[in-house]
Each structure stands twice: as C-alpha cells, then as structure tokens.
Design a protein around this motif. Structure first.
Motif, mmCIF file in Angstrom:
data_model
loop_
_atom_site.group_PDB
_atom_site.id
_atom_site.type_symbol
_atom_site.label_atom_id
_atom_site.label_comp_id
_atom_site.label_asym_id
_atom_site.label_seq_id
_atom_site.Cartn_x
_atom_site.Cartn_y
_atom_site.Cartn_z
ATOM 1 N N TRP A 1 0.728 -0.939 -0.221
ATOM 2 C CA TRP A 1 0.024 -0.059 -0.110
ATOM 3 C C TRP A 1 0.937 1.277 0.051
ATOM 4 O O TRP A 1 0.580 2.209 -0.597
ATOM 5 N N SER A 2 2.033 1.233 0.678
ATOM 6 C CA SER A 2 2.690 2.475 0.672
ATOM 7 C C SER A 2 3.853 2.457 -0.294
ATOM 8 O O SER A 2 4.375 3.612 -0.586
ATOM 9 N N GLY A 3 3.754 1.524 -1.213
ATOM 10 C CA GLY A 3 4.876 1.465 -2.517
ATOM 11 C C GLY A 3 6.277 1.326 -2.007
ATOM 12 O O GLY A 3 6.952 1.209 -2.863
ATOM 13 N N THR A 4 6.458 0.948 -0.817
ATOM 14 C CA THR A 4 7.913 0.516 -0.198
ATOM 15 C C THR A 4 8.317 -0.862 -0.600
ATOM 16 O O THR A 4 9.318 -0.911 -0.243
ATOM 17 N N SER A 5 7.490 -1.664 -0.801
ATOM 18 C CA SER A 5 7.801 -3.164 -0.962
ATOM 19 C C SER A 5 7.113 -3.602 -2.483
ATOM 20 O O SER A 5 6.042 -3.239 -2.619
ATOM 21 N N THR A 6 7.853 -4.131 -3.346
ATOM 22 C CA THR A 6 7.242 -4.833 -4.399
ATOM 23 C C THR A 6 7.635 -6.418 -4.551
ATOM 24 O O THR A 6 8.606 -6.650 -3.858
ATOM 25 N N ASP A 7 7.061 -6.981 -5.225
ATOM 26 C CA ASP A 7 7.347 -8.652 -5.521
ATOM 27 C C ASP A 7 6.950 -8.989 -6.871
ATOM 28 O O ASP A 7 5.957 -8.164 -7.499
ATOM 29 N N TYR A 8 7.744 -9.868 -7.531
ATOM 30 C CA TYR A 8 7.667 -9.737 -9.205
ATOM 31 C C TYR A 8 7.892 -11.461 -9.276
ATOM 32 O O TYR A 8 8.548 -12.120 -8.667
ATOM 33 N N ALA A 9 7.093 -12.130 -10.378
ATOM 34 C CA ALA A 9 7.231 -13.405 -10.607
ATOM 35 C C ALA A 9 8.451 -13.474 -11.353
ATOM 36 O O ALA A 9 9.072 -12.513 -11.949
ATOM 37 N N ASP A 10 9.136 -14.539 -11.170
ATOM 38 C CA ASP A 10 10.519 -14.767 -11.786
ATOM 39 C C ASP A 10 10.430 -14.529 -13.382
ATOM 40 O O ASP A 10 11.531 -13.882 -13.694
ATOM 41 N N SER A 11 9.437 -14.724 -13.940
ATOM 42 C CA SER A 11 9.218 -14.483 -15.527
ATOM 43 C C SER A 11 9.493 -13.369 -16.017
ATOM 44 O O SER A 11 9.352 -12.885 -17.210
ATOM 45 N N VAL A 12 9.120 -12.081 -15.038
ATOM 46 C CA VAL A 12 8.787 -10.786 -15.364
ATOM 47 C C VAL A 12 10.050 -9.764 -14.759
ATOM 48 O O VAL A 12 10.331 -8.931 -15.209
ATOM 49 N N LYS A 13 10.647 -10.710 -13.711
ATOM 50 C CA LYS A 13 11.736 -9.863 -13.064
ATOM 51 C C LYS A 13 12.833 -9.189 -13.908
ATOM 52 O O LYS A 13 13.346 -9.965 -14.681
ATOM 53 N N GLY A 14 12.943 -7.916 -13.720
ATOM 54 C CA GLY A 14 14.038 -7.197 -14.472
ATOM 55 C C GLY A 14 13.633 -6.706 -15.946
ATOM 56 O O GLY A 14 14.049 -5.866 -16.363
ATOM 57 N N ARG A 15 12.139 -7.104 -16.301
ATOM 58 C CA ARG A 15 11.667 -6.665 -17.427
ATOM 59 C C ARG A 15 10.312 -5.854 -17.193
ATOM 60 O O ARG A 15 9.837 -4.788 -17.671
ATOM 61 N N PHE A 16 9.517 -6.118 -16.026
ATOM 62 C CA PHE A 16 8.315 -5.294 -15.808
ATOM 63 C C PHE A 16 8.578 -4.525 -14.449
ATOM 64 O O PHE A 16 9.552 -5.125 -13.423
ATOM 65 N N THR A 17 7.813 -3.420 -14.187
ATOM 66 C CA THR A 17 7.883 -2.523 -12.907
ATOM 67 C C THR A 17 6.524 -2.290 -12.578
ATOM 68 O O THR A 17 5.954 -1.629 -13.305
ATOM 69 N N ILE A 18 6.381 -2.463 -11.325
ATOM 70 C CA ILE A 18 4.824 -2.142 -10.790
ATOM 71 C C ILE A 18 5.143 -0.848 -9.830
ATOM 72 O O ILE A 18 6.119 -0.809 -9.290
ATOM 73 N N SER A 19 4.313 0.073 -10.041
ATOM 74 C CA SER A 19 4.350 1.371 -9.222
ATOM 75 C C SER A 19 2.941 1.811 -9.143
ATOM 76 O O SER A 19 2.077 1.310 -9.719
ATOM 77 N N ARG A 20 2.980 2.709 -8.259
ATOM 78 C CA ARG A 20 1.544 3.214 -7.757
ATOM 79 C C ARG A 20 1.739 4.880 -7.559
ATOM 80 O O ARG A 20 2.601 5.275 -7.045
ATOM 81 N N ASP A 21 0.554 5.516 -7.588
ATOM 82 C CA ASP A 21 0.480 6.895 -7.528
ATOM 83 C C ASP A 21 -0.658 7.074 -6.706
ATOM 84 O O ASP A 21 -1.857 6.968 -7.203
ATOM 85 N N ASN A 22 -0.536 7.257 -5.380
ATOM 86 C CA ASN A 22 -1.765 7.384 -4.240
ATOM 87 C C ASN A 22 -2.537 8.486 -4.415
ATOM 88 O O ASN A 22 -3.712 8.548 -4.361
#
Length: 125
Positions: A53-74
C-alpha cells in the motif's frame, strides 16, 4: 463499492514496451495492496507483480523480474505496470487486483478482494 478500471495494453512486437494502468474508485486506494495477474485462455491465472500500500515493497514473478515494473500513485488512485523487453509468451489478458488488508501483498488470487475487467496484451514475434 470499489471499482478498478484498466487501460493500456495493445499489440506490440517482441522487444517492445507497453504500460498498463489501473484506476481505482470507491475506496481508500492508499490502503490497498495492489497486484497484476495475467491469464491465457485455457490456463490458470498467473501472478505477475504486486506492490504494498505504501509503495515501499514490491514483488515480481520470476518470469517478469527485470523486465516489468509495478508502481503506484496514491494521489491519482492509480497503479501501473510498465512492461519492457516484451516476449510473445507475455501475451495474455492482464488484470489488476486490490487487497484491502494492510500488509505485504500476496501472490494468490484469492487474497485479493477486487478485480478489474482485464486488458489484452499481445506480443508478436
């Protein structure tokens, strides 16, 4: 009632980039953990990425790690999925999901309370 509306997606050649957005309404977005999942017809839904919720922690599937980025603008009640170096195997319907419980976001679909309608991402070879 919380509503999630995805936008973006589309058709791109392998190696290209796309960005999906997911706008939330009807709830306290800044409290939600958010995630992206994807699904190909005939296959199970697959976890892609999640953000606390705070944007301070993210998690990625191995298949997309290094290629995809999740972010948020609250401030905009929006979560994004930036997809780079796309591969044909990334072709799927992408769904955003919201978990109203504070805490670390999970990888299981049943942990999420609200879902968007999905947006198609097609990567040609």
């Amino acid at each position: 009632q919380v509503q999630l509306v995805e936008s973006g997606g589309g058709l791109v050649q392998a190696g290209g980039s796309l960005r999906d957005s997911c706008a939330a309404s009807g709830g306290t977005f800044s409290w939600f953990a958010m995630a992206w999942f994807r699904q190909v017809p005939g296959k199970e839904r697959e976890f892609v990425a999640a953000i606390r919720w705070s944007g301070t922690s993210t998690d990625y599937a191995d298949s997309v790690k290094g290629r995809f980025t999740i972010s948020r603008d609250n401030a905009k009640n929006t979560v994004y999925l930036q997809m780079n170096s796309l591969k044909p195997e990334d072709t799927a319907v992408y769904y955003c999901a919201a978990d109203r419980n504070l805490g670390s976001p999970g990888r299981l679909g049943e942990e999420y309370d609200y879902w968007g309608q999905g947006t198609q991402v097609t990567v040609s070879s």
